[in-house]
Each structure stands twice: as C-alpha cells, then as structure tokens.
Design an enzyme around this catalytic site. Sequence first.
Site, PDB file in Angstrom:
ATOM      1  N   ASP A 174      -1.701  12.391  -1.084  1.00  0.00           N
ATOM      2  CA  ASP A 174      -2.320  11.228  -2.155  1.00  0.00           C
ATOM      3  C   ASP A 174      -2.607  12.331  -3.390  1.00  0.00           C
ATOM      4  O   ASP A 174      -2.434  11.427  -4.484  1.00  0.00           O
ATOM      5  CB  ASP A 174      -3.778  10.809  -1.681  1.00  0.00           C
ATOM      6  N   ARG A 195       0.850  -1.100   0.004  1.00  0.00           N
ATOM      7  CA  ARG A 195      -0.113   0.052   0.006  1.00  0.00           C
ATOM      8  C   ARG A 195       0.993   1.056   0.048  1.00  0.00           C
ATOM      9  O   ARG A 195       2.036   1.281   0.063  1.00  0.00           O
ATOM     10  CB  ARG A 195      -1.072  -0.085   1.176  1.00  0.00           C
TER      11      ARG A 195
END
Lengths: 369, 369
Positions: free
Chosen positions: A260, A46
Amino acid sequence: MIIQTIDYRKGAVKIIDQTLLPDEERIVRLTDVKEAAEAITCLRVRGAPAIGIAAAYAMLLAVEQLLKERLIGGPRYFFDRLDGARPVDAAGIGEIEIRETLVAARELISTTRPTAVNLFWALERMSSVAESAAPGPAALCARVAREAFAIHAEELEKEYAIGMNGARFVRSGMNILTHCNAGGLATAGYGTALGVIYTAVEGGAKIHVYVDETRPLLQGGRLTTWELKKRGIPHTLLCDGAAASLFSAGRIDAVIVGADRIAANGDTANKVGTFGLAVLCERFDRPLYVAAPWSTFDLGIPSGKAIPIEDRSADEVTSIAGKRIAPDGTAAYNPAFDVTPADMIAAIVTERCVIERPNLLKIKELTTA
Amino acid sequence: MIIQTIDYRKGAVKIIDQTLLPDEERIVRLTDVKEAAEAITCLRVRGAPAIGIAAAYAMLLAVEQLLKERLIGGPRYFFDRLDGARPVDAAGIGEIEIRETLVAARELISTTRPTAVNLFWALERMSSVAESAAPGPAALCARVAREAFAIHAEELEKEYAIGMNGARFVRSGMNILTHCNAGGLATAGYGTALGVIYTAVEGGAKIHVYVDETRPLLQGGRLTTWELKKRGIPHTLLCDGAAASLFSAGRIDAVIVGADRIAANGDTANKVGTFGLAVLCERFDRPLYVAAPWSTFDLGIPSGKAIPIEDRSADEVTSIAGKRIAPDGTAAYNPAFDVTPADMIAAIVTERCVIERPNLLKIKELTTA
C-alpha cells in the site's frame, strides 16, 4: 487475460461490484459522479491502482454528465475507452462551467477514501491537465478524456511489466503463499503480486498458490480465490493463523504480496498480516517478495515508523458478513496495515526495476538515476 | 467465581450451550445419553477438560435413565452433584443390566469426538470403577456416581492449582495475549490459560488481555471475550493476523495458551495459530506459557512430530456463521492444531508443577519422581 475490474464504456463507468463477489459476478454501470463516489466509498471498487483509475473515470463522468444535460438531442454518449479521446462538440458549453464541474467532482471524490494515495494522485493528474489544456471547451473535454484513458492504460502496462520483472523468482513446482488480493480486481485488471504469479504460469510454470483468507474483510477468501479459480490456477485457502504450520511443514517456498505504501528506505506497509508472514519467512529462510508499482514509493516518508496506519472500525472484527460474533461492546484492535521492515524483504518488484534486499541507498540511487 | 459450564443436577446434565454464545446464554438440560452425545458432537460442550467431564456425566446419565425407566413411582431423580453419591435403592434392577447400559453408553459416547484424549480417559475411568465396584446394583450405581462427581471436582481443583502455579508469571501492568478459549467454558469452570490470568487478577494484578479471534471457529471472539467481559477484565479482540503488529509495537508482554496434547519432550499441540505466536515470541523475546493439566502429557508420544493432527472440514474455512465466503469448490487447509516445539516454550504450567524451558529430561524426571 485480464479481469475487466473497471472500464469506461459508452458514457458510463463499468465495474464488477466486488462487495458481491464471490457469490455473484455483477457488472454495474455507474452513470453519474455520485454513483461513482459511492462505489469507491463502499469498496465496490477497491485496491490502490483500481481506486486511482476509478477516481480519474469519475472526473470524466462528471464532464459526461454535464455534456448530456446541456447538449439535449446530442449523441447518446460522449466518451468511450475503445474510441479513445475523440473530439467532442462542446461548443454550447462554457469552459468555466466545465472547470467548475471538475472542481466539484474532485471535491466529492476526495472524501471517499481519504487515506488512499492513488486516489489523490489520479485526481491531481486530472486537475493538472485540465488547467494546462488548450483553450476552448472541446479541447478541455478531449484532454480530460485522454488523461483518464491514459491513466488506465499506463496502469495496465505497469502491471504487465511488474509481472515480467517478478516472474524470474517463480519456478515450476513452487508453493507460493499470498495475502489479501493484489490481483486484477485490485488493479487495472492484471495484478501486482498475483500478476507475477500469472506471468509465471503463462510462461509455463506449474505452481500451487496458498491463499491467506485475510481477516477481517476476507479479500483472500473472497477475491483472490475467485481470480485463481477463473484462471484455473491450483490453490488452497487457509485461515491466517494456519500459515505458520504450513511453513513448519516445509510447504511454502516463497511469499508474494502487494504493497500500500513503501517508505524511502524500503519499509513496506501492506494489509495487516503481512508482517507476520515476514517473520515466518525470516525464521524458515524463505523469500518475501513485494510487487507494486513504482508510484507506491512515498519518498517523503523516511521509514516505516512514519507511515500512518489507518485504524478501522471495530465492527469489521466483531461482525462477519453482518453477523455479530463477539459480545456487545467488545473493543477491537483493527489496523488496516502493518509495516514490514526493508531488511525482511528479499526484493521489491516494480515496473521499472527489481530492488533486491532493498535499503535507503539503493532506492535513492534509483530515484536520482 | 466459576462458570457453571457443565454440571449434574437433579438427574440431568446441565450445560451452557456454547454454540449460542455470545448471543445467548442458554442453559440446556440433557436428560438422556443420546442428547448428551449430541451435545458433545455438536460442540455445545467443548474444550478438553469439559469434554471429559461431559463424557463421565453422560455415562451416569445412562444409569439414571435406566433407573427412571425401571423404578416407576420411585424418586423424581436419582443423582445430583450437590447430594454427592447417595445410596440408590436399585434393588429391582439386575447388576448385569446396569453394566450393559454402561457399555452401550460408552460405545455411543466414543463416537462423538474420536480424537479427544480426555473423552477416552474419562470413559475408561468410569468403566474401570464399574468393573471393580462392590457387588450389587446399589453399590455399582453409587460407585459410578461417585466417580463422575470426583472427575468433575478433581478437574476444578487442578484448574485452581494451575492458576496458582502460573500466576507468578503475571505482573501488574502486563499486556497478555491469548489464543482460542482455555477458560471456564473449556474446562470444569475456571480455566487453564485463562485460569492463570484469573488467579493473577484475583490477587490484585491489573492486566490487559489481547484476544486472538481464532479462526476458523472463533473461540476467542465468541467465548474468551464473553468470559473476560463477565469477569470485568479489560480486553481487546483482534484478528489472528494482527498479532504480529502488536508485538512489533511492543504491546505484548507475554502469551498464555492452553494445550491439547503435550509430547514426552514438551512439544505442544494446541489450537492452530499457537505456533505462529511462538515464532513471534521468539523474535520479540517474549515468553510463551502453556497452561494445562498434567493429563495433557501423552508420554507415549516422543515428540511433536508424532502427534496426530486432525484435519477438519474445508467448510469451516469457506463459510462463516453459515454464510459461504469463498467460491464454490474452493479447497481449504484446515488443521485443528499446530505443534509448538518445546524449546520455544518458556514454561509449561500444570497443577503438579511448573516446568521452565521444558525438555525430555526434565519431564522424565518429573514422571518417574
């Protein structure tokens, strides 16, 4: 020191299975593209940069699989990061077959994390070099391998550069709060937000790190603490709701987080909870730093309002570690990210530059420079 | 509708075991003072007003136990809330023995939750009436029973009054955020912060309640959702860190919370995480209401700075529902409460009055009036 979160060794993708951390540090060898896709889907790998590398390696693994199936009696494995992109004797296989394998692999991997920008960026880069490779199966294989290893190496270099660029903001004696995990586990092995901290510590700064546990998935409690422990950096874990009282007591000097996605005006989407820290930084006059590779900018998005926010399953909130904690049928609000406006960010630290008090104009100038 | 969180029926203290909620709604009968003390220690009963009532009932239970032991062949039980404080034929027992029993019970119960103000308030009230009771064992027993039932009844009345006083702030169509559990489970059965919501809903207001899960012990996720579900009030659960993004999206109109202790100037200690909501209310210009009985004021404490904050075990942060989530040896910051300055509170709602924009002067005037 880096954490070998992901690697390509002796014909297999090697990862630390992050779903088992911090209980168990298990290295898993992924030997076919399906396994690699499953590992991305299930968050065994991840973090935006790590997912990009995993996607590139999964494409390479698809080629490796094809070569192994067709070249019986050939070498035990074809690709290894430490060997670099050695020529492969792929004479027995048609170029078209390799291309078809790459297309199928790309399709499969695309379905794993449909909102991960880095995933698609890496897949596109791999496909693009395959298209423009010199003729012949051997050249095609070598080109694909070279690109996958390059993506990995470049990411790691970027992280070191981010660390160097950001370390200027970290002075000895500081108490720094971080949220989620933007460390080696999320990246090529060094980290972005944590990379800044590591570079400062490697430069001799004595600091204390406060770690938000980061509900619902507890990346802070499970992963950031694990990394800091491994590096021997003093740290304290807290529940997300307890951060405000640390600020109030004057115990936080700065906040460093990853990102992000960053819009053209500097508005930054990061793990949900980041914006609340930005509000605390504003009230208590503390700087909030965002550390992320330049590729996190999505310049097609004018501002944070246009950043799509993934709504995740209510189960992540209503259950913890498989145990249900809320009554059956409880509805939950569970956005993956929140958006921090650019004017609440002291600086965005990238591998190329530091943008203090980011805004549309500054970012535009840097893009066109 | 009230939740019978705690009651005294047919010679036993009856509680809903809150450690089993929301999975199981188990009514437990506590039949001796040790069991009652254990229930308070282990948070089977929790919440300031509920703890006070439990402490009073535990004292009464000690007397009940003594009577049962000594009056063999006597009635099956001596006290029951619905019977009120009937005369007890305690002729066979010495008054001194009853007093000694009460002293021993008080001592035991004092050790259960040493920082709970209501616990000591209730014990003191019970001891005080015992001292001033009319002569004779029967009168003493009756006086003690009357006081325990009075404490319970008064608490419930206060909660209804708080609800009526606070409901003026709740209009139909509002989205209200609450933190922790300040409902029937924490009190005599109606609630303080949730009592305000219940009164508004009973008056016809259509509202939506957002519920902070309230790490580490998840009182919001486990208990507040359970109460709201039981009452059919629409609600949505969220992780504490996600509240900021709800404010940012304009989806919160007001915050209502309870209080653990209020200083003479209105500074309010409540479950950790409350202060962070106060900062969000300030930034987004939304009101924060505190609903609590007048007894929550600790007028000997001049301001929030002097409120002692209980530091709780790191295990509550590093484990969830018995599962370890952080690496071994991880240090944690785990204060039970945080302090919200009075000037960030729109109003303190008590059973006696509403103090808008509370400050030292206003509170002093009300105290001396």
